[in-house]
Design a protein around this motif. Structure first.
Motif, PDB file in Angstrom:
ATOM      1  N   ALA A 163      37.109  38.579  51.093  1.00 15.61           N
ATOM      2  CA  ALA A 163      36.347  37.479  50.504  1.00 15.61           C
ATOM      3  C   ALA A 163      37.095  36.169  50.637  1.00 15.61           C
ATOM      4  O   ALA A 163      36.505  35.116  50.919  1.00 15.61           O
ATOM      5  N   THR A 179      24.289  40.028  48.890  1.00 12.96           N
ATOM      6  CA  THR A 179      25.568  39.658  48.279  1.00 12.96           C
ATOM      7  C   THR A 179      25.358  39.220  46.834  1.00 12.96           C
ATOM      8  O   THR A 179      26.142  39.577  45.945  1.00 12.96           O
ATOM      9  N   THR A 180      24.279  38.444  46.584  1.00 14.02           N
ATOM     10  CA  THR A 180      24.029  37.983  45.227  1.00 14.02           C
ATOM     11  C   THR A 180      23.764  39.158  44.295  1.00 14.02           C
ATOM     12  O   THR A 180      24.318  39.214  43.180  1.00 14.02           O
ATOM     13  N   THR A 222      27.017  40.905  43.554  1.00  8.52           N
ATOM     14  CA  THR A 222      27.874  40.176  42.634  1.00  8.52           C
ATOM     15  C   THR A 222      27.334  40.261  41.215  1.00  8.52           C
ATOM     16  O   THR A 222      28.091  40.460  40.260  1.00  8.52           O
ATOM     17  N   LEU A 252      33.576  34.441  44.852  1.00 12.63           N
ATOM     18  CA  LEU A 252      33.391  35.894  44.796  1.00 12.63           C
ATOM     19  C   LEU A 252      34.730  36.593  44.602  1.00 12.63           C
ATOM     20  O   LEU A 252      34.840  37.546  43.827  1.00 12.63           O
ATOM     21  N   LYS A 274      36.260  32.713  53.050  1.00  6.96           N
ATOM     22  CA  LYS A 274      36.108  31.477  52.274  1.00  6.96           C
ATOM     23  C   LYS A 274      35.065  31.594  51.178  1.00  6.96           C
ATOM     24  O   LYS A 274      34.438  30.609  50.799  1.00  6.96           O
ATOM     25  N   PHE A 275      34.859  32.798  50.635  1.00  5.66           N
ATOM     26  CA  PHE A 275      34.032  32.948  49.444  1.00  5.66           C
ATOM     27  C   PHE A 275      34.983  33.036  48.246  1.00  5.66           C
ATOM     28  O   PHE A 275      35.206  34.107  47.698  1.00  5.66           O
ATOM     29  N   ILE A 314      29.005  40.521  52.266  1.00  5.27           N
ATOM     30  CA  ILE A 314      29.880  39.534  52.926  1.00  5.27           C
ATOM     31  C   ILE A 314      29.948  39.831  54.416  1.00  5.27           C
ATOM     32  O   ILE A 314      29.850  38.926  55.259  1.00  5.27           O
ATOM     33  N   VAL A 349      22.477  36.994  52.158  1.00  5.65           N
ATOM     34  CA  VAL A 349      22.847  36.266  50.947  1.00  5.65           C
ATOM     35  C   VAL A 349      22.238  36.942  49.724  1.00  5.65           C
ATOM     36  O   VAL A 349      22.890  37.083  48.683  1.00  5.65           O
TER      37      VAL A 349
END
Lengths: 112, 145, 512
Positions: free
Chosen positions: C415, C280-281, C284, C423, C419-420, C321, C277
């Motif tokens: 993505a 990914t953060t 992003t 994103l 189910k993101f 992801i 996580v």
């Protein structure tokens, strides 16, 4: 254990110097302090209580030897550190010639 | 860069040769005793730096010196790579292969190609540290002019 | 084939010092020698791409065989993912050095330039090939120290300042990486990546290794300029000579940063959801903030440098992801789709960002400025630069049929399937802002006729520069073929398999 903690403290001392000092040469010295703290940490990793230099003696195979690998790593890292430090010094001398000062507050052409 | 006083010059004359010889000793015995190419090379570079500092030299001579030392450094690195690659051609097709006879443990001529590596690493390190020193001086002299 | 793996490091390393010796006596030789070396490497890497399949090629340096299946020598590993990055390095490297033949004439000390260039390529090839944690560090430093010197190559105020900033941050990154390596060695008593993975799978102290993972992520994140650590990138990449900017932005941040992050976090550390996580953060954040920083820039190369941060955000986000899905143990096919999108975008970004920096260099070469406000009306006088930069701009903004569209599409589909939705929406928005930013670049550089009388006597750049740009723009179009499943199976699937099947790397190298 205290020795390991001192390594980390030394690392933080170096980081503090890099962040707060205004003089280019002092920043370079602080970077060297950080570097030395990492080398110390590696030297401690290889240490074994009561160990001797790792030259294997066929007559007495059961002796305790210190770990030789971290020493080899530290030597390599020292060579790399030499290259980085001298590169940094060369850039600092050039910067001094262009700007006429070591003060980092005066050297701010690039921004944004 | 100006030279230093007579006392420094005389002491340097006495010391520099011994330091240089000690560097060679450390390099040659690299596979037997602690030390080796890097340590010995640094000692040799130290003796060269000592002489340069004590006797000084003018700017043009420094530039010429730097050019020659760069050649030596590149040559030593190339020789090192050549020895590494020659392992590929002799024997088992592996780089860094120790293809020479190993000899007796503890003798000066033993351990296959390791002494050769040490010699070239020593040359390389001595040359490159001396280059660093010379180029920093050259930068400084340029800015003084 | 196995025995020839070290040639990727040996040839450029020997070439660098050969240039230093021969270049002193024959002044014209250096550029052709460097081009020849990089051409050989490029051909050799394409050959490896075709021959290396699912099984990694393994090379034991010095012939040290493992004892009790514990590796004792230094390993060099060439698997599917390695080969792709090797291809990027050597092909973009060859085109940059060929471009330099005309571009670098205005600088003095060409010998040093080509020699440092070869050293940088040797270092990057070494990072990618090395299967040993400490060797990654050594080769990383070789390539990065050459990059420091090359950034400062102009020795003017800006270049020196950028290089100083880069060195201080790069130095801190190196020490953090070294600290992380030390902590790993402390617990596992080995440095071989495959062997470390084997030790981890027998017992994994999560809190201890969380600290190590964060040290390593910070270190390589600084080298890769993910967003909280990005301060050096715009300065360094905009101050370097243009072919070097293309190498730094197109290749170095991938080989020295993103490649190692992906390799270590997939194949060495056991994937935990917290780290996934976090990655990914960070990805992003770089994607979104990078593009917003880019849009206000008027200096072409600064604009492109900020876009590098943003586009690397896509790669890190899609890898993240994939990591989240693998750590949860669900939907493996979507995880491999996300990783595929990431690797595909990595390749594409190397090609189009290299091309854009070469275009910026061509514009700077002819009119002598990098400020967009002082340009205009170049479309008629520089047709080749205009056409290639149009291809690259459309490609980076994700317009079909260019390659950037397909990789972004795969990332967005992955993505959405995972189910993101947030994103996916952010990826689309960032792509639109990128398009706006590059339309601005196109308009101000090539179409704006505000001062056309000043730019009438501008000529097109010389042949080597045109050649490099045209080849890269052709690659931009042809790389979109990788989206076709049959082609993807040959080139991308081995890389995806070795990453998503996280144990495979370790088992195939150790043989247990």
């Amino acid at each position: 254990m205290i020795a390991y903690i001192m390594c980390f403290v030394l690392f933080l001392v170096g980081l503090y110097g890099v962040i707060t000092k205004r003089n280019l040469v002092k920043i370079a010295v602080s970077l060297s302090i950080m570097e030395i703290s990492v080398f110390l940490f590696f030297a401690l990793l290889g240490y074994i209580d009561g160990g001797v230099a790792p030259i294997v003696d066929p007559a007495d195979p059961a002796r305790v030897y210190v770990d030789p690998l971290p020493q080899a790593l530290v030597l390599t890292a020292i060579v790399i550190g030499l290259a980085t430090t001298s590169m940094l010094m060369a850039i600092i001398i050039r910067l001094y010639r262009k700007y006429g000062t070591f003060d980092i507050r005066e050297i701010k052409n690039l921004r944004g | 860069m100006k030279g230093m006083t007579l006392i420094v010059k005389k002491t340097t004359q006495l010391m520099a040769g011994i330091v240089f010889m000690y560097g060679i000793y450390v390099i040659v015995h690299g596979h037997l005793t602690p030390g080796g190419g890097f340590a010995g090379g640094v000692i040799i570079a130290g003796s060269l730096i000592l002489v340069t500092l004590a006797f000084g030299s003018d700017f043009l001579k420094l530039v010429k010196e730097e050019a020659g030392t760069t050649l030596i450094e590149s040559f030593a690195t190339l020789m090192f790579i050549l020895i590494a690659v020659s392992g590929f051609f002799f024997g088992t097709r592996i780089f860094f292969n120790n293809f020479l006879p190993k000899g007796v443990v503890g003798h000066l001529i033993s351990a296959g190609v390791l002494p050769l590596y040490n010699i070239f690493v020593g040359t390389e390190v001595a040359a490159s540290i001396f280059i660093i020193f010379l180029s920093l001086i050259i930068f400084k002299e340029e800015s003084a002019q | 084939m196995n025995q020839l793996v070290p040639l990727f490091v040996v040839i450029p390393l020997a070439g660098a010092f050969l240039i230093m010796i021969l270049g002193r006596f024959f002044s014209e030789l250096n550029k052709y020698l460097a081009s020849a070396i990089l051409l050989i490497l490029a051909v050799f890497s394409i050959y490896s791409l075709v021959t290396t399949g699912e099984n990694p090629a393994l090379y034991k340096t010095g012939g040290w065989e493992p004892v009790n299946k514990i590796p004792i020598g230094i390993y060099m590993v060439m698997d599917g993912f390695t080969v792709i990055v090797l291809c990027i390095i050597n092909i973009v490297g060859f085109l940059s050095v060929f471009y330099s033949i005309s571009y670098i004439k205005r600088y003095t000390a060409e010998n040093y330039y080509y020699s440092l260039f070869c050293l940088m390529v040797a270092g990057m090839n070494g990072v990618v090939l090395s299967g040993d944690l400490f060797n990654i560090f050594v080769f990383l430093e070789i390539s990065v120290i050459s990059a420091y010197a090359l950034v400062a190559f102009g020795v003017e105020k800006n270049e020196l300042e950028a290089s100083f900033k880069y060195q201080v941050l790069g130095g801190i990154a190196s020490f953090l990486i070294l600290f992380g390596i030390g902590f790993i060695y402390w617990k596992t008593k080995t440095l071989n990546i495959a062997d470390i993975r084997h030790v981890f799978s027998t017992g994994y102290n999560r809190t201890y290794y969380l600290f190590v993972e964060i040290l390593i992520l910070t270190g390589f994140g600084l080298k890769a300029a993910i967003i909280p650590f990005h301060a050096w990138l715009p300065d360094a990449h905009s101050s370097a000579p243009s072919p070097i900017s293309a190498m730094l932005s197109g290749v170095l941040i991938k080989a020295a940063g993103i490649y190692v992050i992906i390799r270590l976090f997939f194949n060495m550390f056991i994937i935990t959801e917290n780290m996934a996580v976090l990655i990914t953060t960070l990805g992003t954040l770089s994607m979104v903030i990078g593009v917003f920083l880019a849009i206000g820039q008027w200096d072409i190369k600064r604009l492109l440098a900020y876009h590098s941060i943003s586009q690397m955000g896509y790669v890190v986000m899609s890898a993240g992801i994939g990591m989240i899905l693998i750590s949860r143990g669900i939907k493996p096919e979507i995880a491999s789709l996300a990783v595929a999108g990431g690797i595909f975008h990595l390749v594409n970004h190397a090609v189009f960002k290299g091309l854009l920096f070469l275009n910026a260099g061509a514009i700077e070469y002819t009119i002598g400025t990098r400020d967009l406000r002082e340009m205009g009306g170049l479309a008629k006088s520089m047709p080749a630069t205009h056409a290639t930069s149009f291809v690259a701009s459309m490609s980076i903004s994700g317009i079909p049929p260019f390659n950037g569209f397909f990789s972004k599409l795969i990332i967005i589909i992955a993505a959405v399937l995972a189910k993101f939705y947030l994103l996916a929406a952010l990826a689309v928005i960032v792509s639109i802002i990128t398009l706006a930013s590059f339309l601005k670049f196109q308009r101000y550089a090539f179409f704006n006729n505000s001062d056309n009388n000043k730019n009438l006597n501008i000529k097109e750049v010389p042949f080597p520069m045109i050649f490099s740009m045209v080849v890269l723009s052709i690659l931009c179009v042809f790389l979109s073929l990788l989206a076709i499943p049959a082609v993807r199976d040959v080139f991308l699937t081995p890389a995806i398999n070795i990453l998503t099947d996280t144990l495979k790397y370790s088992t195939s190298i150790l043989g247990k």
